[in-house]
Design a protein around this motif. Structure first.
Motif, PDB file in Angstrom:
ATOM      1  N   UNK A  78       0.661  11.410  18.196  1.00  0.00           N
ATOM      2  CA  UNK A  78       0.487  12.405  17.165  1.00  0.00           C
ATOM      3  C   UNK A  78      -0.648  13.356  17.529  1.00  0.00           C
ATOM      4  N   UNK A  79      -0.532  14.495  16.920  1.00  0.00           N
ATOM      5  CA  UNK A  79      -1.387  15.401  17.103  1.00  0.00           C
ATOM      6  C   UNK A  79      -2.729  15.373  16.291  1.00  0.00           C
ATOM      7  N   UNK A  80      -3.704  14.508  16.828  1.00  0.00           N
ATOM      8  CA  UNK A  80      -4.852  14.217  15.905  1.00  0.00           C
ATOM      9  C   UNK A  80      -5.748  15.566  15.740  1.00  0.00           C
ATOM     10  N   UNK A  81      -5.543  16.439  16.548  1.00  0.00           N
ATOM     11  CA  UNK A  81      -6.459  17.711  16.325  1.00  0.00           C
ATOM     12  C   UNK A  81      -6.152  18.483  15.114  1.00  0.00           C
ATOM     13  N   UNK A  82      -4.990  18.266  14.645  1.00  0.00           N
ATOM     14  CA  UNK A  82      -4.465  18.910  13.241  1.00  0.00           C
ATOM     15  C   UNK A  82      -5.012  18.357  12.188  1.00  0.00           C
ATOM     16  N   UNK A  83      -5.703  17.256  12.180  1.00  0.00           N
ATOM     17  CA  UNK A  83      -6.422  16.753  11.069  1.00  0.00           C
ATOM     18  C   UNK A  83      -7.750  17.640  10.640  1.00  0.00           C
ATOM     19  N   UNK A  84      -8.400  18.016  11.641  1.00  0.00           N
ATOM     20  CA  UNK A  84      -9.309  18.972  11.434  1.00  0.00           C
ATOM     21  C   UNK A  84      -9.120  20.514  11.628  1.00  0.00           C
ATOM     22  N   UNK A  85      -8.174  20.610  12.140  1.00  0.00           N
ATOM     23  CA  UNK A  85      -7.694  22.370  12.385  1.00  0.00           C
ATOM     24  C   UNK A  85      -6.032  22.642  11.968  1.00  0.00           C
ATOM     25  N   UNK A  86      -5.641  22.126  10.621  1.00  0.00           N
ATOM     26  CA  UNK A  86      -4.069  22.134  10.789  1.00  0.00           C
ATOM     27  C   UNK A  86      -3.389  23.832  10.803  1.00  0.00           C
ATOM     28  N   UNK A  87      -4.620  24.743  10.506  1.00  0.00           N
ATOM     29  CA  UNK A  87      -4.111  26.097  10.860  1.00  0.00           C
ATOM     30  C   UNK A  87      -3.689  26.505  12.231  1.00  0.00           C
TER      31      UNK A  87
END
Length: 125
Positions: A78-87
């Motif tokens: 999963x793209x864990x970076x979306x947790x802090x930057x969903x935009x």
């Protein structure tokens, strides 16, 4: 812009197949309809998923929308970076805004998906 090298679901997910792995995200059309995405609920690595099932949620300033799985298989990343930057889904839906990687359940796992021309007809109506 609808990239021609991807496959699409009628629920506005895109799929890039690399060997037996499907990288999945939402289309530019979908992110425009949602507006500014502020939260992403992702499936767990190891989850078995099937085409048409809900695998997560996107919350925007306008609404909450389900993420539908376009293929059968198992979640391998999963793209864990979306947790802090969903935009990032808004700014780069076909690149850094990918959502999940799924190991395909077989050669027929992508049957029923749309090519770019068929998807363009859906979003232009």
């Amino acid at each position: 812009m609808i990239p021609e090298d991807l496959m699409y679901s009628e629920e506005h997910e895109w799929i890039r197949v690399e060997d037996d792995i499907a990288v999945v995200g939402i289309t530019d059309f979908a992110q425009e309809q949602l507006g500014d995405i502020v939260y992403v609920d992702l499936p767990a690595v190891g989850d078995e998923v099937s085409a048409g099932s809900v695998i997560g949620e996107l919350e925007s300033t306008k609404s909450v929308s389900d993420i539908f799985c376009p293929v059968d298989g198992s979640v391998i990343a999963v793209n864990d970076s979306l947790d802090g930057a969903p935009e990032v889904i808004n700014s780069d839906p076909y690149g850094e805004g990918w959502i999940v990687k799924i190991r395909l359940a077989g050669d027929s796992a992508t049957d029923g998906l749309l090519d770019s021309a068929a998807y363009a007809k859906i979003v232009q109506n």
